[in-house]
Design a protein around this motif. Structure first.
Motif, PDB file in Angstrom:
ATOM      1  N   ALA A   1       0.836  -1.211   0.000  1.00 22.45           N
ATOM      2  CA  ALA A   1       0.000   0.000   0.000  1.00 22.45           C
ATOM      3  C   ALA A   1       0.865   1.253   0.000  1.00 22.45           C
ATOM      4  O   ALA A   1       0.557   2.241  -0.676  1.00 22.45           O
ATOM      5  N   SER A   2       1.964   1.231   0.748  1.00 17.88           N
ATOM      6  CA  SER A   2       2.855   2.385   0.816  1.00 17.88           C
ATOM      7  C   SER A   2       3.510   2.670  -0.528  1.00 17.88           C
ATOM      8  O   SER A   2       3.574   3.825  -0.971  1.00 17.88           O
ATOM      9  N   LEU A   3       3.981   1.628  -1.198  1.00 18.51           N
ATOM     10  CA  LEU A   3       4.631   1.804  -2.497  1.00 18.51           C
ATOM     11  C   LEU A   3       3.635   2.284  -3.554  1.00 18.51           C
ATOM     12  O   LEU A   3       3.927   3.202  -4.330  1.00 18.51           O
ATOM     13  N   LYS A   4       2.453   1.673  -3.577  1.00 19.20           N
ATOM     14  CA  LYS A   4       1.444   2.059  -4.559  1.00 19.20           C
ATOM     15  C   LYS A   4       0.933   3.478  -4.315  1.00 19.20           C
ATOM     16  O   LYS A   4       0.570   4.189  -5.256  1.00 19.20           O
ATOM     17  N   GLY A   5       0.907   3.891  -3.047  1.00 25.25           N
ATOM     18  CA  GLY A   5       0.384   5.213  -2.717  1.00 25.25           C
ATOM     19  C   GLY A   5       1.427   6.317  -2.728  1.00 25.25           C
ATOM     20  O   GLY A   5       1.114   7.473  -2.443  1.00 25.25           O
ATOM     21  N   SER A   6       2.655   5.955  -3.066  1.00 29.28           N
ATOM     22  CA  SER A   6       3.726   6.952  -3.084  1.00 29.28           C
ATOM     23  C   SER A   6       3.540   7.952  -4.217  1.00 29.28           C
ATOM     24  O   SER A   6       2.981   7.636  -5.268  1.00 29.28           O
ATOM     25  N   LYS A   7       4.041   9.160  -4.004  1.00 32.96           N
ATOM     26  CA  LYS A   7       3.985  10.176  -5.063  1.00 32.96           C
ATOM     27  C   LYS A   7       5.094   9.960  -6.093  1.00 32.96           C
ATOM     28  O   LYS A   7       5.088  10.566  -7.165  1.00 32.96           O
ATOM     29  N   SER A   8       6.044   9.091  -5.763  1.00 35.96           N
ATOM     30  CA  SER A   8       7.145   8.785  -6.680  1.00 35.96           C
ATOM     31  C   SER A   8       6.746   7.669  -7.637  1.00 35.96           C
ATOM     32  O   SER A   8       6.331   6.587  -7.211  1.00 35.96           O
ATOM     33  N   LYS A   9       6.882   7.913  -8.924  1.00 37.68           N
ATOM     34  CA  LYS A   9       6.573   6.906  -9.936  1.00 37.68           C
ATOM     35  C   LYS A   9       7.487   5.685  -9.800  1.00 37.68           C
ATOM     36  O   LYS A   9       7.075   4.556 -10.046  1.00 37.68           O
ATOM     37  N   ARG A  10       8.729   5.929  -9.414  1.00 39.56           N
ATOM     38  CA  ARG A  10       9.671   4.826  -9.269  1.00 39.56           C
ATOM     39  C   ARG A  10       9.218   3.861  -8.181  1.00 39.56           C
ATOM     40  O   ARG A  10       9.356   2.647  -8.309  1.00 39.56           O
ATOM     41  N   LEU A  11       8.665   4.407  -7.111  1.00 41.06           N
ATOM     42  CA  LEU A  11       8.164   3.555  -6.036  1.00 41.06           C
ATOM     43  C   LEU A  11       6.863   2.870  -6.449  1.00 41.06           C
ATOM     44  O   LEU A  11       6.636   1.700  -6.127  1.00 41.06           O
TER      45      LEU A  11
END
Length: 331
Positions: free
Chosen positions: A53-63
C-alpha cells in the motif's frame, strides 16, 4: 454536484494532510514510512500488505512501479528505493532483506495470477496427449481398483462428471480445473478418495440433541433415516476451482499466501489452497445438510463468505489438513 464537490475537496484535503503527517513523523523519528513498517510490523501479510500500500500510494513513480518489476530486477529495485529514500544500506542491512522478501511476495502474487489465468483460458484438448494423460491419471488416482474400460465411458460419472466425456465439463475453468483435481487426487489421495466416496454414498445423518428437543416421535423416526445429500465430485471440484480463482484475482488470498509463502507464492501454493477448500467445503456441505442438490449455490455462497471473512484477518493462514502442505508451511 455539491456532494461530489465536497467529496473531491475532502479527498485532496485528507491526501495533503496525510502527506504532511508523514513528513512530520519522518522528521521526528528519522525513519521513512517503509522503515517504520519493516521495523514495527512482524513478517507476514500485515507487513507485506502495508509495504504494498505504501509503495502504490507513493507520489514517486519509481516507487509506484516497483511492485510491477520482474523478479530478476528486485535486487536492483531495492537499491533504487534505498537511494531514493536516502537510506544507508550499511547502517540498515535488515531493511533491504525485509523489503526484498515483501517484494518477492508482491511480485510473485501478480505472476501467480497470470499463470493461473493462462491455465484457466487454455481449453481441454482431447487431441493433446498431455491433456489426455492427466485425465487418465485422475481416474487412476481416484479409482485405482477399477480400470477404465474406454476413454468415452459412463464410468466417468462415477467420479462426478456429467457425461461420457469429461472434456465438456472443463469449459468454464479450462485446464485449471483438471490441474487442481489431479493435484488433489495425486498428492492428497486418501482424503480425495474419502471425499469422493462420501459424495457418492452419503451417510445417514445424525439427529442432534437440539433437533431432537423440537421433534415429535414421528418426525424423529422420519428424520433419523434421512440421508445426507451427495454431489458430483468432479463438478464440485471445478466449481471450487472457480471459487479459489475468484479469491485469488480479488486479492483476498494475499492474506493467506503472504503468511504461508516465505517468498513468492507459486502454483503449488494455489493448488494446496484448492485442496484445503475442497476438504473444508465437503465438511461444510455435511454440516449444512441441504435438502437437495438445488441448494448447492446457496451453500457455496455461504461457504465463500465464510472464507472471505476469515481472510480479512491479516494473521490468517488457511491451514491445510493434508501432508502435501506441511513442508512448505513449516519453512
Amino acid at each position: 454536484f455539491a456532494r461530489m464537490f465536497v467529496q473531491v475537496c475532502l479527498y485532496f484535503y485528507c491526501k495533503c494532510l496525510w502527506r504532511c503527517l508523514k513528513f512530520v513523523v519522518r522528521k521526528l523519528t528519522g525513519q521513512c514510512e517503509l522503515q517504520r513498517i519493516c521495523y514495527n510490523t512482524k513478517p507476514g501479510a500485515a507487513r507485506t500488505m502495508k509495504i504494498e500500500a505504501s509503495l502504490k500510494g507513493s507520489k514517486s513513480k519509481r516507487l509506484q512501479t516497483s511492485v510491477n518489476v520482474h523478479p530478476d530486477a528486485i535486487e536492483k529495485t531495492i537499491d533504487d528505493i534505498m537511494e531514493l529514500k536516502r537510506i544507508n544500506p550499511d547502517i540498515n542491512p535488515q531493511l533491504g532483506v525485509s523489503l526484498q522478501a515483501c517484494l518477492l511476495q508482491i511480485v510473485g502474487y501478480r505472476n501467480l495470477i497470470a499463470e493461473v489465468e493462462k491455465l484457466r483460458r487454455e481449453p481441454y484438448d482431447s487431441e493433446n496427449p498431455q491433456h489426455e494423460e492427466m485425465l487418465l491419471k485422475l481416474w487412476k488416482c481416484l479409482k485405482p481398483d477399477s480400470p477404465l474400460k474406454a476413454r468415452i465411458s459412463k464410468q466417468w460419472c462415477e467420479i462426478g462428471f456429467q457425461g461420457d466425456d469429461p472434456k465438456t465439463d472443463f469449459r468454464g475453468m479450462g485446464l485449471l480445473g483438471l490441474y487442481n483435481l489431479v493435484y488433489f487426487a495425486e498428492w492428497d489421495t486418501e482424503i480425495a478418495q474419502q471425499v469422493l466416496s462420501d459424495s457418492l454414498h452419503p451417510k445417514y445423518r445424525e439427529v442432534t440433541k437440539k433437533e431432537l428437543s423440537h421433534l415429535s416421535k414421528a418426525e424423529w423416526e422420519k428424520k433419523k433415516f434421512d440421508k445426507a445429500i451427495g454431489y458430483s465430485f468432479a463438478i464440485v471440484g471445478i466449481n471450487i476451482t472457480d471459487l479459489a480463482y475468484n479469491l485469488l484475482v480479488s486479492g483476498a488470498l494475499k492474506t493467506h499466501f503472504y503468511n504461508v509463502a516465505p517468498e513468492a507464492p507459486t502454483l503449488t501454493h494455489f493448488q494446496q489452497t484448492f485442496c484445503y477448500l475442497m476438504h473444508e467445503f465437503h465438511k461444510f456441505w455435511i454440516d449444512e445438510d441441504p435438502l437437495d442438490i438445488m441448494e448447492f449455490n446457496r451453500v457455496r455462497e455461504k461457504f465463500y463468505k465464510r472464507i472471505l471473512k476469515q481472510l480479512q484477518n491479516p494473521e490468517m493462514a488457511l491451514c491445510p489438513h493434508f501432508a502435501a502442505s506441511e513442508s512448505l508451511i513449516n519453512m
